[in-house]
Design an enzyme around this catalytic site. Structure first.
Site, PDB file in Angstrom:
ATOM      1  N   ASP A  91       0.848  -1.002   0.065  1.00 16.12           N
ATOM      2  CA  ASP A  91      -0.039   0.010  -0.039  1.00 16.12           C
ATOM      3  C   ASP A  91       0.821   1.263  -0.126  1.00 16.12           C
ATOM      4  O   ASP A  91       1.515   1.493   1.061  1.00 16.12           O
ATOM      5  CB  ASP A  91      -0.863   0.128   1.459  1.00 16.12           C
ATOM      6  CG  ASP A  91      -1.671   1.104   1.386  1.00 16.12           C
ATOM      7  OD1 ASP A  91      -1.558   2.154   0.911  1.00 16.12           O
ATOM      8  OD2 ASP A  91      -3.104   0.701   1.529  1.00 16.12           O
ATOM      9  N   HIS A  92       0.956   1.787  -1.104  1.00 12.86           N
ATOM     10  CA  HIS A  92       1.997   2.862  -1.164  1.00 12.86           C
ATOM     11  C   HIS A  92       1.714   3.847  -0.346  1.00 12.86           C
ATOM     12  O   HIS A  92       2.809   4.707   0.157  1.00 12.86           O
ATOM     13  CB  HIS A  92       2.195   3.330  -2.694  1.00 12.86           C
ATOM     14  CG  HIS A  92       1.260   4.420  -3.202  1.00 12.86           C
ATOM     15  ND1 HIS A  92       0.021   4.066  -3.676  1.00 12.86           N
ATOM     16  CD2 HIS A  92       1.282   5.705  -3.074  1.00 12.86           C
ATOM     17  CE1 HIS A  92      -0.683   5.244  -3.881  1.00 12.86           C
ATOM     18  NE2 HIS A  92       0.248   6.280  -3.618  1.00 12.86           N
TER      19      HIS A  92
ATOM     20  N   HIS B 198      -5.773   3.020   1.145  1.00  8.36           N
ATOM     21  CA  HIS B 198      -4.876   4.311   1.628  1.00  8.36           C
ATOM     22  C   HIS B 198      -5.506   4.650   3.064  1.00  8.36           C
ATOM     23  O   HIS B 198      -4.761   5.051   3.916  1.00  8.36           O
ATOM     24  CB  HIS B 198      -4.799   5.016   0.652  1.00  8.36           C
ATOM     25  CG  HIS B 198      -4.194   4.266  -0.551  1.00  8.36           C
ATOM     26  ND1 HIS B 198      -3.457   3.525  -0.788  1.00  8.36           N
ATOM     27  CD2 HIS B 198      -4.502   4.713  -2.084  1.00  8.36           C
ATOM     28  CE1 HIS B 198      -3.119   3.060  -2.081  1.00  8.36           C
ATOM     29  NE2 HIS B 198      -3.832   3.767  -2.862  1.00  8.36           N
TER      30      HIS B 198
HETATM   31  C1  BG6 Z   1      -3.731   4.977  -6.249  1.00 10.61           C
HETATM   32  C2  BG6 Z   1      -5.132   5.136  -6.822  1.00 10.61           C
HETATM   33  O1  BG6 Z   1      -3.699   3.747  -5.400  1.00 10.61           O
HETATM   34  O2  BG6 Z   1      -3.662   6.143  -5.516  1.00 10.61           O
HETATM   35  C3  BG6 Z   1      -5.214   6.499  -7.759  1.00 10.61           C
HETATM   36  O3  BG6 Z   1      -5.388   3.952  -7.608  1.00 10.61           O
HETATM   37  C4  BG6 Z   1      -4.932   7.486  -6.742  1.00 10.61           C
HETATM   38  O4  BG6 Z   1      -6.440   6.476  -8.127  1.00 10.61           O
HETATM   39  C5  BG6 Z   1      -3.427   7.345  -6.303  1.00 10.61           C
HETATM   40  O5  BG6 Z   1      -4.672   8.694  -7.616  1.00 10.61           O
HETATM   41  C6  BG6 Z   1      -3.144   8.353  -5.191  1.00 10.61           C
HETATM   42  O6  BG6 Z   1      -1.900   8.168  -4.597  1.00 10.61           O
HETATM   43  P1  BG6 Z   1      -0.962   9.659  -4.364  1.00 10.61           P
HETATM   44  O7  BG6 Z   1       0.252   9.004  -3.860  1.00 10.61           O
HETATM   45  O8  BG6 Z   1      -1.125  10.295  -5.420  1.00 10.61           O
HETATM   46  O9  BG6 Z   1      -1.773  10.178  -3.169  1.00 10.61           O
END
Ligand code: BG6
Length: 496
Positions: free
Chosen positions: A181-182, A244
């Site tokens: 989960d980034h 997230h």
């Molecule tokens: C991804 C989603 O996991 O996270 C995207 O699939 C979203 O739709 C993105 O834009 C948001 O990530 P960050 O790091 O740009 O907040």
């Protein structure tokens, strides 16, 4: 703790896809450039496309030049570590082609059989690949470790998440599975833990006695771009909230772990997610708002509505915005609402947490005192800002809201890792602290499932114009308790 990755071979399934050249290869390149990957690594791209090593290298080189401005010797040296094998990923027999390739690479790079499999494929392959690897003994840890990184979405609902888990666990043990989960790789999400658990100041106040409510916002200014096909089957709930934002909520609400390591951290995360108050349909009536953006003009430019986006059915009822009021049924948080919202095509890209503290028990001054709040901005412009009241200079006792601000960039070192860099490196070191464990993923689905059911059967979608802060019903949701959403603005100016 060691700072370099173990010697290993990284096998990327879905190597011809978007994520590989946009995120994974640039992350590995940067780790290589800053010396966190030694010379003892290789990357084996795997997909159906009929490339050879050279074609794959050239494609990755072009991608790196575009997004990294990489040039020169480091780029050449990095590309020499890239290899490619074309297979039909649905065919177990075809995986036999991986054996001679991996044997040769392990020998050449002295990687002792350590292998990191990265599933950057459509989710339909998440169950298939582990089984096909196992058919050739490529999952066993007799010679070197074998780890599996699985991208989101981890399931589509509670049933499919359970089924997928059972399927993967037939061939890989939990200690081998790294669910990425980034958001957990973001520096400022981790900083939340340090802010809470390395200071004596905040923790005594971090509970229902002193906190009135918590806001969590994950706003994006972009629309669905060219991902309409994927997004329409997902919506804001599955795309951002289930993973997230619930992980961020867990970081805000979890109990202090005894020590920061994979087991104690993830025990506490799972524990608090299990305490989320299950929302019943009659509660959802009042506690959930879903929205969809409509066409508008932003900064003089015409912007499409969701229904006009490529890949989106003209009658889609998928939500591009959601706001929900959650509660946590435990001693620390009983009665404290957590308002969480996320959406596409909002006025800004900002992820932040606002802790609203209770007001003073008795008004000493005639005028209402400013609210005390702690604003933790995850991105962009990572910062922490404490807001409180001080005396307006001059006669009388008028209070004015002032702010004590800290910008995370003031601490940043040039070798700060992006989320994918941090997480790939951790997986190559065998540190699963920042990866979602199976019990936490299930707890998230368990909480989200009644919301999905309600959404499918009864909910309404409210429109909001692209470039606004979502449907007005979301304001009403929070106004019921006399509160208003913070409109994130006033991004702190960069110090020069
Ligand atoms: C991804 C989603 O996991 O996270 C995207 O699939 C979203 O739709 C993105 O834009 C948001 O990530 P960050 O790091 O740009 O907040």
């Amino acid at each position: 703790m060691k700072i370099e990755a173990d010697n290993n071979c990284i096998v990327i399934f879905g190597a011809s896809g978007d994520l590989t050249h946009r995120k994974l290869i640039p992350a590995l390149y940067h780790l290589y450039k800053i010396g966190r990957l030694t010379e003892h690594f290789s990357v084996l791209g795997v997909a159906r496309s009929n490339f050879d090593d050279e074609t794959f290298r050239e494609k990755m080189r072009q991608a790196l030049i575009q997004c990294e401005e990489a040039t020169g010797e480091t780029l050449d040296a990095f590309c020499q570590h890239l290899y490619y094998q074309s297979i039909n990923t649905f065919e177990a027999e075809d995986y036999a082609k991986l054996i001679p390739r991996l044997t040769a690479l392990h020998q050449q790079y002295e990687t002792e059989g350590n292998t990191l499999y990265y599933l950057s494929t459509p989710p339909s392959l998440y169950g298939v690949i582990p089984e096909c690897l196992a058919a050739h003994g490529l999952n066993t840890e007799e010679q070197g470790w074998k780890r599996l990184i699985v991208e989101k979405p981890f399931g589509y609902d509670i049933e499919t998440a359970r089924a997928l888990d059972i399927q993967i666990h037939r061939f890989f043990e939990e200690h081998q599975i790294y669910r990425i989960d980034h958001y957990l790789g973001k520096e400022t999400v981790q900083n939340l833990l340090v802010l809470r658990f390395s200071n004596g100041l905040f923790e005594p106040l971090w509970n229902r006695n002193f906190i009135d409510y918590v806001e969590i916002t994950g706003a994006e200014s972009i629309g669905v771009e060219d991902r309409g096909g994927y997004y329409d089957g997902s919506g804001a709930m599955r795309d951002m909230f289930q993973n997230h934002l619930l992980q961020v909520l867990a970081m805000v609400a979890m109990e202090p772990p005894a020590i920061i390591n994979a087991d104690s951290m993830r025990d506490e995360v799972a524990k608090v997610l299990h305490c989320l108050h299950p929302l019943k349909a009659d509660e959802l009536e009042n506690h959930l708002v879903l929205g969809q953006y409509t066409a508008s003009v932003i900064d003089g430019e015409e912007v499409k509505g969701y229904l006009q986006e490529k890949g989106v059915p003209a009658d889609s009822t998928t939500e591009t915005y959601m706001a929900v009021r959650c509660e946590i049924d435990n001693w620390r948080w009983a009665g404290v609402p957590f308002y969480v919202r996320t959406g596409k095509r909002l006025p800004a890209r900002v992820t932040e947490i606002v802790i609203h503290f209770k007001t003073t028990p008795h008004p000493v001054f005639s005028q209402k005192a400013p609210e005390n709040k702690l604003i933790i901005r995850i991105q962009p412009d990572e910062s922490i800002s404490m807001r409180f009241g001080l005396k307006k200079p001059g006669a009388g006792f008028e209070a004015k809201e002032v702010s004590m601000d800290f910008r995370y960039a003031d601490l940043a070192s040039p070798s700060l890792l992006t989320a994918y860099e941090r997480l790939l490196l951790d997986a190559m070191k065998g540190d699963a602290t920042l990866f979602a464990r199976t019990d936490a993923v299930h707890a998230c689905w368990q909480f989200v499932q009644p919301i999905l059911d309600y959404k499918a059967e009864r909910s309404r979608i409210y429109e909001y114009e692209a470039g606004t802060w979502g449907p007005s019903e979301a304001d009403k949701l929070i106004a019921k308790q006399g509160r208003v959403w913070r409109k994130p603005s006033g991004f702190m100016k960069k110090k020069v």
